[in-house]
Write a protein that holds these residues in place. Sequence first.
Motif, PDB file in Angstrom:
ATOM      1  N   MET A 146      68.353 101.923 125.223  1.00  0.00           N
ATOM      2  CA  MET A 146      68.290 102.771 126.384  1.00  0.00           C
ATOM      3  C   MET A 146      68.519 101.887 127.608  1.00  0.00           C
ATOM      4  O   MET A 146      67.985 100.784 127.697  1.00  0.00           O
ATOM      5  CB  MET A 146      66.935 103.462 126.437  1.00  0.00           C
ATOM      6  CG  MET A 146      66.752 104.344 127.643  1.00  0.00           C
ATOM      7  SD  MET A 146      65.212 105.274 127.613  1.00  0.00           S
ATOM      8  CE  MET A 146      65.766 106.732 126.791  1.00  0.00           C
ATOM      9  N   SER A 147      69.279 102.380 128.535  1.00  0.00           N
ATOM     10  CA  SER A 147      69.592 101.609 129.738  1.00  0.00           C
ATOM     11  C   SER A 147      68.397 101.574 130.692  1.00  0.00           C
ATOM     12  O   SER A 147      67.476 102.391 130.605  1.00  0.00           O
ATOM     13  CB  SER A 147      70.780 102.236 130.463  1.00  0.00           C
ATOM     14  OG  SER A 147      70.388 103.474 131.042  1.00  0.00           O
ATOM     15  N   VAL A 148      68.422 100.627 131.616  1.00  0.00           N
ATOM     16  CA  VAL A 148      67.378 100.528 132.636  1.00  0.00           C
ATOM     17  C   VAL A 148      67.344 101.808 133.471  1.00  0.00           C
ATOM     18  O   VAL A 148      66.274 102.328 133.801  1.00  0.00           O
ATOM     19  CB  VAL A 148      67.602  99.289 133.534  1.00  0.00           C
ATOM     20  CG1 VAL A 148      66.636  99.273 134.702  1.00  0.00           C
ATOM     21  CG2 VAL A 148      67.482  98.021 132.724  1.00  0.00           C
ATOM     22  N   ASP A 149      68.509 102.339 133.800  1.00  0.00           N
ATOM     23  CA  ASP A 149      68.558 103.579 134.570  1.00  0.00           C
ATOM     24  C   ASP A 149      67.931 104.731 133.793  1.00  0.00           C
ATOM     25  O   ASP A 149      67.206 105.541 134.358  1.00  0.00           O
ATOM     26  CB  ASP A 149      70.000 103.932 134.950  1.00  0.00           C
ATOM     27  CG  ASP A 149      70.571 102.974 135.980  1.00  0.00           C
ATOM     28  OD1 ASP A 149      69.778 102.365 136.734  1.00  0.00           O
ATOM     29  OD2 ASP A 149      71.807 102.835 136.031  1.00  0.00           O
ATOM     30  N   GLY A 150      68.210 104.790 132.487  1.00  0.00           N
ATOM     31  CA  GLY A 150      67.612 105.827 131.650  1.00  0.00           C
ATOM     32  C   GLY A 150      66.105 105.710 131.607  1.00  0.00           C
ATOM     33  O   GLY A 150      65.387 106.708 131.682  1.00  0.00           O
ATOM     34  N   LEU A 151      65.603 104.484 131.472  1.00  0.00           N
ATOM     35  CA  LEU A 151      64.157 104.272 131.459  1.00  0.00           C
ATOM     36  C   LEU A 151      63.517 104.668 132.788  1.00  0.00           C
ATOM     37  O   LEU A 151      62.428 105.211 132.821  1.00  0.00           O
ATOM     38  CB  LEU A 151      63.832 102.810 131.158  1.00  0.00           C
ATOM     39  CG  LEU A 151      63.974 102.365 129.715  1.00  0.00           C
ATOM     40  CD1 LEU A 151      63.805 100.857 129.611  1.00  0.00           C
ATOM     41  CD2 LEU A 151      62.969 103.073 128.823  1.00  0.00           C
ATOM     42  N   SER A 152      64.217 104.383 133.879  1.00  0.00           N
ATOM     43  CA  SER A 152      63.648 104.682 135.194  1.00  0.00           C
ATOM     44  C   SER A 152      63.509 106.183 135.444  1.00  0.00           C
ATOM     45  O   SER A 152      62.730 106.598 136.286  1.00  0.00           O
ATOM     46  CB  SER A 152      64.485 104.050 136.300  1.00  0.00           C
ATOM     47  OG  SER A 152      65.735 104.697 136.410  1.00  0.00           O
ATOM     48  N   GLU A 153      64.241 106.983 134.696  1.00  0.00           N
ATOM     49  CA  GLU A 153      64.164 108.432 134.858  1.00  0.00           C
ATOM     50  C   GLU A 153      63.033 109.058 134.044  1.00  0.00           C
ATOM     51  O   GLU A 153      62.718 110.229 134.209  1.00  0.00           O
ATOM     52  CB  GLU A 153      65.492 109.069 134.465  1.00  0.00           C
ATOM     53  CG  GLU A 153      66.620 108.682 135.407  1.00  0.00           C
ATOM     54  CD  GLU A 153      67.965 109.206 134.949  1.00  0.00           C
ATOM     55  OE1 GLU A 153      68.013 110.004 133.998  1.00  0.00           O
ATOM     56  OE2 GLU A 153      68.973 108.811 135.550  1.00  0.00           O
ATOM     57  N   LEU A 154      62.415 108.280 133.157  1.00  0.00           N
ATOM     58  CA  LEU A 154      61.330 108.796 132.327  1.00  0.00           C
ATOM     59  C   LEU A 154      59.997 108.699 133.053  1.00  0.00           C
ATOM     60  O   LEU A 154      59.813 107.865 133.923  1.00  0.00           O
ATOM     61  CB  LEU A 154      61.230 107.985 131.028  1.00  0.00           C
ATOM     62  CG  LEU A 154      62.420 108.065 130.097  1.00  0.00           C
ATOM     63  CD1 LEU A 154      62.203 107.112 128.935  1.00  0.00           C
ATOM     64  CD2 LEU A 154      62.625 109.469 129.594  1.00  0.00           C
ATOM     65  N   GLY A 155      59.065 109.521 132.667  1.00  0.00           N
ATOM     66  CA  GLY A 155      57.692 109.395 133.148  1.00  0.00           C
ATOM     67  C   GLY A 155      57.464 109.943 134.535  1.00  0.00           C
ATOM     68  O   GLY A 155      58.303 110.609 135.126  1.00  0.00           O
ATOM     69  N   THR A 156      56.294 109.592 135.041  1.00  0.00           N
ATOM     70  CA  THR A 156      55.833 110.137 136.321  1.00  0.00           C
ATOM     71  C   THR A 156      55.734 109.092 137.411  1.00  0.00           C
ATOM     72  O   THR A 156      55.180 109.344 138.468  1.00  0.00           O
ATOM     73  CB  THR A 156      54.450 110.788 136.135  1.00  0.00           C
ATOM     74  OG1 THR A 156      53.534 109.769 135.694  1.00  0.00           O
ATOM     75  CG2 THR A 156      54.487 111.914 135.131  1.00  0.00           C
ATOM     76  N   GLY A 157      56.217 107.874 137.134  1.00  0.00           N
ATOM     77  CA  GLY A 157      56.136 106.805 138.116  1.00  0.00           C
ATOM     78  C   GLY A 157      54.866 105.984 137.997  1.00  0.00           C
ATOM     79  O   GLY A 157      54.640 105.073 138.776  1.00  0.00           O
ATOM     80  N   ASP A 158      54.016 106.287 137.030  1.00  0.00           N
ATOM     81  CA  ASP A 158      52.799 105.518 136.811  1.00  0.00           C
ATOM     82  C   ASP A 158      53.130 104.260 136.011  1.00  0.00           C
ATOM     83  O   ASP A 158      54.144 104.184 135.329  1.00  0.00           O
ATOM     84  CB  ASP A 158      51.770 106.343 136.032  1.00  0.00           C
ATOM     85  CG  ASP A 158      51.285 107.548 136.830  1.00  0.00           C
ATOM     86  OD1 ASP A 158      51.189 107.428 138.062  1.00  0.00           O
ATOM     87  OD2 ASP A 158      51.026 108.589 136.218  1.00  0.00           O
TER      88      ASP A 158
END
Length: 55
Positions: A1-13
């Motif tokens: 998974m790309s860094v951009d893809g990971l950054s779109e997951l979750g709630t920012g916690d």
Amino acid sequence: MSVDGLSELGTGDIAYIKPIKARDLKEMLPDVPPLHHNMTLYALLSPALNTNAAR
């Protein structure tokens, strides 16, 4: 998974990525499908679920 893809997951916690052996996962989740016991998997954990935080 790309860094951009990971950054779109979750709630920012904040979360932790923790290596875990398949044999240990079986203890935590009895319904996990059969895996080679020495296989290393990676779990994304919430700090609230981090049982090693105090160690």
